[in-house]
Write an enzyme that holds these catalytic residues in place. Structure first.
Site, PDB file in Angstrom:
ATOM      1  CG  ASP A 163       4.306  -1.037 -11.173  1.00 14.29           C
ATOM      2  OD1 ASP A 163       3.081  -1.050 -11.409  1.00 14.29           O
ATOM      3  OD2 ASP A 163       4.782  -1.047 -10.026  1.00 14.29           O
ATOM      4  CD1 TRP A 205       0.413   0.346   3.210  1.00 11.13           C
ATOM      5  CD2 TRP A 205      -1.157  -1.239   3.429  1.00 11.13           C
ATOM      6  NE1 TRP A 205       0.504  -0.154   4.474  1.00 11.13           N
ATOM      7  CE2 TRP A 205      -0.445  -1.118   4.642  1.00 11.13           C
ATOM      8  CE3 TRP A 205      -2.207  -2.161   3.353  1.00 11.13           C
ATOM      9  CZ2 TRP A 205      -0.752  -1.904   5.751  1.00 11.13           C
ATOM     10  CZ3 TRP A 205      -2.503  -2.931   4.458  1.00 11.13           C
ATOM     11  CH2 TRP A 205      -1.776  -2.804   5.627  1.00 11.13           C
TER      12      TRP A 205
HETATM   13  C1  FMN Z   1      -3.975  -3.971 -11.122  1.00 12.40           C
HETATM   14  C2  FMN Z   1      -3.765  -2.866 -10.136  1.00 12.40           C
HETATM   15  C3  FMN Z   1      -2.746  -2.964  -9.196  1.00 12.40           C
HETATM   16  C4  FMN Z   1      -2.528  -1.960  -8.264  1.00 12.40           C
HETATM   17  N1  FMN Z   1      -1.513  -2.102  -7.358  1.00 12.40           N
HETATM   18  C5  FMN Z   1      -1.330  -1.157  -6.414  1.00 12.40           C
HETATM   19  C6  FMN Z   1      -0.320  -1.311  -5.432  1.00 12.40           C
HETATM   20  O1  FMN Z   1       0.435  -2.277  -5.428  1.00 12.40           O
HETATM   21  N2  FMN Z   1      -0.188  -0.348  -4.479  1.00 12.40           N
HETATM   22  C7  FMN Z   1      -0.999   0.747  -4.434  1.00 12.40           C
HETATM   23  O2  FMN Z   1      -0.866   1.570  -3.536  1.00 12.40           O
HETATM   24  N3  FMN Z   1      -1.951   0.937  -5.380  1.00 12.40           N
HETATM   25  C8  FMN Z   1      -2.143   0.007  -6.360  1.00 12.40           C
HETATM   26  N4  FMN Z   1      -3.111   0.173  -7.302  1.00 12.40           N
HETATM   27  C9  FMN Z   1      -3.950   1.384  -7.274  1.00 12.40           C
HETATM   28  C10 FMN Z   1      -4.949   1.338  -6.141  1.00 12.40           C
HETATM   29  O3  FMN Z   1      -5.708   0.167  -6.199  1.00 12.40           O
HETATM   30  C11 FMN Z   1      -5.864   2.560  -6.176  1.00 12.40           C
HETATM   31  O4  FMN Z   1      -5.064   3.691  -5.928  1.00 12.40           O
HETATM   32  C12 FMN Z   1      -7.009   2.497  -5.183  1.00 12.40           C
HETATM   33  O5  FMN Z   1      -7.789   3.663  -5.296  1.00 12.40           O
HETATM   34  C13 FMN Z   1      -6.525   2.373  -3.759  1.00 12.40           C
HETATM   35  O6  FMN Z   1      -7.623   2.291  -2.889  1.00 12.40           O
HETATM   36  P1  FMN Z   1      -7.760   3.284  -1.662  1.00 12.40           P
HETATM   37  O7  FMN Z   1      -8.059   4.627  -2.246  1.00 12.40           O
HETATM   38  O8  FMN Z   1      -8.898   2.724  -0.885  1.00 12.40           O
HETATM   39  O9  FMN Z   1      -6.471   3.261  -0.940  1.00 12.40           O
HETATM   40  C14 FMN Z   1      -3.346  -0.818  -8.271  1.00 12.40           C
HETATM   41  C15 FMN Z   1      -4.365  -0.719  -9.206  1.00 12.40           C
HETATM   42  C16 FMN Z   1      -4.572  -1.723 -10.135  1.00 12.40           C
HETATM   43  C17 FMN Z   1      -5.662  -1.577 -11.145  1.00 12.40           C
END
Ligand code: FMN
Ligand code: MN
Length: 514
Positions: free
Chosen positions: A314, A192
């Protein structure tokens, strides 16, 4: 309507000719990624190929793996059960448009909308398919065909997890998608990024356990660059985390939606599928997960532990560098019988996540307009990998407005990461990159019209002066006004007059040019 679970959704994909089953033996190490990458970039049946179900995975007899479920405009529409994503935006707009009822009739007219709202809230049920197999002991992540995506990845990564946490202060739940590097059979990384909601929950837990709270919250920041280790005033304690893998598409999609921190993703999923999400309690945690999940991982993140995570190929098209992140320790695994492992790969666009990003762009437009009403349209081109480029058209009404819009975007949730914002006038179609290039570049005096600011930067950015901190750029490509100090005449755009056009239309055939 509404898909009951991943399998119901897969059946719908199959009926739509959007699911290919692969019987040949394929290795989850690199091979699945290479196949999926080719399919993502193919044009058959449409751009993004089809969803893929691998049924014969090397080293995982009996396992099934689903990938590329969201990987085209059509599948994204199918996932959200619409013909066009604007339908979702329209539904949001309807709810935002609600005025106070003026009389009995108005109140009656509002009833269907209120009834619809009732469907958004999640419902707790006593049990569900994800509890078919419960393993408090003797479980291992090796049971699942977890991918290594790219050659220089640090290992295998869970790439499509719905990570559930709870705000220790408010009790509100969050579901976010954060990748998880597999360290061993029962331990993973928890990627995260520091500006995301679960990272804030983690810091809240730290503040709770610390005598000197302000000293602790910067732990992740101090660790950036991978050199500094947690020391001194060590926080103790742990934080509950549940991970659902293989949910119905509305839930999976809701985990990537950049919603305000206090808006629960289960509610967003309920809104999208127009049916409540059914939740079950975890076996070992005070958290709830979608009852129909294929796989649920329960466990804890310890507050005093960070570990090197990455590198990982990534969605920027480059490897994100290694850095220190929290560690997830599994305490229990529950799953359906013969669970289907849902995953994705990221890499050079276009890929599956790009289509998910496009859906976010369409759905968030009405919400952006709520705080930035002059916005007409936005475009985040796939090659801009979400955070590098946003093109915005505005209805300009006063001097300096383009810059006001940039600043508003940089302070709007995850849009803060936008490295380059190009603001154009409303007559420019932002979806047409050719037109944007022509007009934006014609209209700027770069020194005058480009603005830099410093602030938070996406964790995946490899060029910023520091990890997570650096500069962003805004380009005011709107037509400049005298009130903005522009004293020269502004030329008209070239357009043929209607009369000549009509004349040539008539003559066209006899010219023999076709
Ligand atoms: C396939 C995929 C993988 C992702 N991996 C990550 C990750 O490893 N770390 C991260 O912080 N956000 C990642 N994201 C983006 C978050 O899912 C996105 O920012 C989301 O809004 C986070 O939820 P939150 O706002 O509740 O924290 C990814 C998105 C996708 C589509
Ligand atoms: Mn959230």
């Amino acid at each position: 309507m509404a898909y009951d679970d991943l399998r119901d959704w897969m059946a719908a994909l199959d009926r739509a000719g959007e699911l290919k089953k692969i019987h040949a033996e394929v290795d989850p190490i690199l091979e699945v990624a290479e196949i999926t990458d080719r399919v993502s970039k193919s044009k058959t049946p449409t751009t993004g190929g089809s969803a893929l179900l691998f049924e014969n995975l090397k080293g995982h007899p009996g396992s099934q793996l689903l990938i590329n479920q969201f990987g085209s405009a059509r599948r994204m529409n199918l996932a959200l059960e619409v013909n066009a994503l604007d339908e979702v935006a329209d539904r949001i707009r309807q709810f935002m448009d609600v005025k106070s009822p003026q009389g009995f009739l108005d109140k009656v007219k509002m009833l269907p909308m209120l009834a619809e709202m009732g469907k958004f809230f999640p419902k707790t049920v006593s049990t569900g398919p994800c509890k078919e197999v419960i393993k408090r002991e003797g479980f291992s992540l090796n049971e699942f065909p977890i991918l290594q995506c790219w050659p220089r990845d640090a290992g295998r990564f869970i790439t499509l997890p719905c990570v559930v946490t709870r705000d220790p202060k408010t009790g509100k739940r969050n579901v976010g998608m954060y990748r998880m590097q597999v360290y061993d059979e029962r331990t993973t990384g928890m990627h995260w990024q520091r500006q995301k909601v679960a990272a804030e929950h983690y810091r809240e837990r730290m503040r709770e356990t610390q005598s000197n709270p302000s000293a602790r919250v910067d732990v992740m920041a101090r660790s950036s660059g991978g050199s500094v280790v947690v020391d001194g005033d060590r926080p103790s304690g742990k934080m509950e985390v549940a991970v659902a893998i293989g949910t119905d598409p509305a839930i999976t999609f809701s985990a990537i939606v950049p919603a305000p921190p206090d808006v629960e993703e289960y509610l967003i999923a309920g809104f999208l599928r127009q049916k409540p999400v059914e939740l079950v309690k975890c076996e070992t945690l005070d958290l709830a997960v979608p009852a129909s999940s294929e796989i649920v991982l329960e466990g804890h993140v310890h507050l005093d532990e960070l570990r090197t995570e990455g590198p990982f190929g990534d969605h920027t098209g480059f490897y994100s560098l290694e850095d220190l992140y929290p560690v997830f320790h599994l305490s229990c695994v529950t799953h359906r019988k013969n669970p289907i492992y849902a995953t994705t790969i990221v890499g050079k666009p276009p890929m599956e996540d790009g289509w998910m990003g496009k859906a976010v762009e369409r759905i968030f437009l009405p919400l952006m307009k709520l705080t930035i009403p002059e916005i007409i349209d936005i475009n985040l081109p796939l090659e801009g990998v979400f955070h590098n480029l946003m093109i915005v058209s505005i209805k300009k009404s006063y001097p300096g407005q383009a810059r006001k819009v940039m600043n508003a975007i940089w302070s709007l949730g995850q849009a803060m990461f936008t490295k380059c914002i190009i603001v154009v006038d409303e007559d420019v179609n932002v979806q047409d990159i050719g037109e944007v290039t022509l007009k934006a570049l014609n209209h700027i005096d770069p020194e005058r019209d480009i603005q830099f600011i410093l602030g938070p930067i996406d964790s995946l950015d490899h060029a910023s002066r520091l990890p997570n901190y650096g500069s962003k750029m805004g380009v005011d490509a709107t037509r400049k006004w005298p009130s903005e100090g522009f004293q020269r005449p502004w030329p008209d755009e070239i357009r043929m007059d209607e009369k000549t056009k009509a004349l040539i239309d008539k003559k066209w055939k006899e010219l023999g040019l076709e």
